[in-house]
Design an enzyme around this catalytic site. Structure first.
Site, PDB file in Angstrom:
ATOM      1  N   GLU A  27       0.826  -1.220   0.000  1.00  0.00           N
ATOM      2  CA  GLU A  27       0.000   0.000   0.000  1.00  0.00           C
ATOM      3  C   GLU A  27       0.860   1.271   0.000  1.00  0.00           C
ATOM      4  O   GLU A  27       2.076   1.224   0.233  1.00  0.00           O
ATOM      5  CB  GLU A  27      -0.945   0.021   1.206  1.00  0.00           C
ATOM      6  CG  GLU A  27      -0.222   0.074   2.537  1.00  0.00           C
ATOM      7  CD  GLU A  27      -1.033   0.759   3.635  1.00  0.00           C
ATOM      8  OE1 GLU A  27      -1.517   1.886   3.409  1.00  0.00           O
ATOM      9  OE2 GLU A  27      -1.168   0.154   4.719  1.00  0.00           O
ATOM     10  N   LYS A 161      -3.281  -2.267  15.716  1.00  0.00           N
ATOM     11  CA  LYS A 161      -2.701  -1.278  16.624  1.00  0.00           C
ATOM     12  C   LYS A 161      -3.715  -0.885  17.691  1.00  0.00           C
ATOM     13  O   LYS A 161      -4.905  -0.749  17.396  1.00  0.00           O
ATOM     14  CB  LYS A 161      -2.296  -0.056  15.801  1.00  0.00           C
ATOM     15  CG  LYS A 161      -1.393   0.899  16.519  1.00  0.00           C
ATOM     16  CD  LYS A 161      -0.938   1.986  15.575  1.00  0.00           C
ATOM     17  CE  LYS A 161       0.162   1.483  14.654  1.00  0.00           C
ATOM     18  NZ  LYS A 161       0.585   2.481  13.671  1.00  0.00           N
TER      19      LYS A 161
HETATM   20  N1  PSU Z   1      -2.931   1.633  10.853  1.00  0.00           N
HETATM   21  C1  PSU Z   1      -1.593   1.589  11.009  1.00  0.00           C
HETATM   22  N2  PSU Z   1      -0.805   2.118  10.039  1.00  0.00           N
HETATM   23  C2  PSU Z   1      -1.327   2.682   8.902  1.00  0.00           C
HETATM   24  C3  PSU Z   1      -2.745   2.699   8.753  1.00  0.00           C
HETATM   25  C4  PSU Z   1      -3.496   2.178   9.737  1.00  0.00           C
HETATM   26  O1  PSU Z   1      -1.121   1.069  11.998  1.00  0.00           O
HETATM   27  O2  PSU Z   1      -0.577   3.164   8.042  1.00  0.00           O
HETATM   28  C5  PSU Z   1      -3.331   3.274   7.490  1.00  0.00           C
HETATM   29  C6  PSU Z   1      -3.605   2.151   6.471  1.00  0.00           C
HETATM   30  O3  PSU Z   1      -3.435   2.663   5.168  1.00  0.00           O
HETATM   31  C7  PSU Z   1      -5.077   1.838   6.714  1.00  0.00           C
HETATM   32  C8  PSU Z   1      -5.617   3.216   7.003  1.00  0.00           C
HETATM   33  O4  PSU Z   1      -5.721   1.232   5.623  1.00  0.00           O
HETATM   34  O5  PSU Z   1      -4.601   3.862   7.777  1.00  0.00           O
HETATM   35  C9  PSU Z   1      -6.929   3.162   7.738  1.00  0.00           C
HETATM   36  O6  PSU Z   1      -7.502   4.430   7.781  1.00  0.00           O
HETATM   37  P1  PSU Z   1      -9.003   4.607   8.305  1.00  0.00           P
HETATM   38  O7  PSU Z   1      -8.948   4.212   9.759  1.00  0.00           O
HETATM   39  O8  PSU Z   1      -9.304   6.058   8.097  1.00  0.00           O
HETATM   40  O9  PSU Z   1      -9.849   3.702   7.475  1.00  0.00           O
END
Ligand code: PSU
Ligand code: MN
Length: 307
Positions: A27, A161
């Site tokens: 990604e 996380k």
């Molecule tokens: N959690 C992490 N590192 C990240 C992300 C999430 O520990 O880099 C990033 C990933 O790209 C994930 C996105 O798909 O954040 C999720 O964002 P949201 O919670 O807005 O869907």
């Protein structure tokens, strides 16, 4: 393989897919919004190298010039790592960013959907989005989870996380029918730490066994993803209690500043990195490399048994 005006697949990735060789999707939100420059670009390159060393072709995914790009060159990686204002693209953003020709870094959800358009089945990242703490009020549940319910791409992360509610995230994954496998241990990991306080629903100890599970799932036409959790290397682990303090502080700051919606996750990631100094960044880099190695092995094994 789907190929149209909106999809641009790197020739090396096309060749690998046509020959049935292993490919690993990566990604780009982690590059543009998950880590500071220049560590983001250095890490992105190293991760690609590790995927190769483990027998697979890397395909980093982003949206550039109105196209979903599968496999990026060095310049494109540098651009995503350095440019301010690159859009964070989740599912809902895709048609806008493509039709407006805006540069976009793809989240887990968008990356896995684009990977599946090309027939890539294995995707390596650091951490996925999930059910946020307080979601019973905010309804903040990442589109990563709903995407995982539909799209046949396995996601390899270092667990979930603890900026998220890990218990609720595991419940939601169960509801959506997504198998959760931890590699080599009973505890479900929490990104910076090898454990989370929750047991892993499933455990497998060999990349080959994971590849066989994927094959069985998709041959049974059980649609959707599999979450493969790979614990951070012990030497780089940050104890859960120590991280919890930092996370509580970051969450409090987000609340105070009224951070909402798509800004929440990047804000928390940045705040945690600031509060814990270099330690969290070092752990982040170590775990994503560790994931790249396992992802390369699983993809290689999957390619072998899928021929
Ligand atoms: N959690 C992490 N590192 C990240 C992300 C999430 O520990 O880099 C990033 C990933 O790209 C994930 C996105 O798909 O954040 C999720 O964002 P949201 O919670 O807005 O869907
Ligand atoms: Mn959200």
């Amino acid at each position: 393989m789907l190929n149209n005006d909106y999809l641009l697949i790197h020739p090396e990735v096309v060749a690998a897919l046509q020959e049935g060789r292993a490919v690993v999707a990566l990604e780009s939100t982690i590059i543009s919004h998950g880590m500071p420059w220049p560590q983001n670009v250095i890490t992105a390159r190293e991760v690609e190298t590790i995927v190769r060393e483990n027998g697979a072709v890397p395909a980093t995914i982003a949206i550039l010039d109105g196209k979903c790009c599968i496999g990026l060159n060095d310049q494109q990686l540098e651009f995503l790592g350095q440019t301010q204002g690159v859009w964070k693209v989740s599912m809902r953003d895709m048609p806008y960013v493509i039709s407006q020709k805006i540069a976009g870094a793809t989240t887990v959800a968008a990356t896995m959907r684009i990977a599946s358009m090309a027939g890539i089945r294995i995707f390596v990242t650091g951490g996925i989005g999930g059910v946020h703490r307080g979601a019973e009020k905010s309804m903040d549940i990442s589109a990563d989870l709903t995407e995982m319910a539909h799209t046949n791409v396995a996601v390899l992360s270092a667990g979930v996380k603890s900026i998220l509610d890990i218990g609720l995230t595991l419940e939601y994954l169960e509801t959506l029918g997504i198998p959760v496998i931890t590699y080599g241990q009973d505890a479900f990991p929490s990104f910076y730490s090898q454990e989370s306080g929750y047991p892993s629903p499933l455990r497998l100890n060999e990349p080959q066994a994971i590849a066989h599970l994927l094959k069985a799932k998709w041959e049974l036409l059980l649609e959707g993803s599999v979450l493969i959790a790979n614990p951070v290397p012990k030497a780089m682990e940050i104890p859960r209690d120590k991280m919890e303090q930092t996370i509580i502080e970051a969450l409090r700051e987000a609340e105070r500043q009224g951070i909402k919606g798509k800004l929440v996750t990047p804000f928390l990631l940045k705040k945690i990195a600031e509060l814990s100094g270099g330690e969290s960044l070092a752990a982040n880099i170590a775990l994503i490399k560790n994931n790249a190695a396992l992802g390369g092995k699983i993809a290689s094994s999957f390619a072998l048994i899928s021929q």
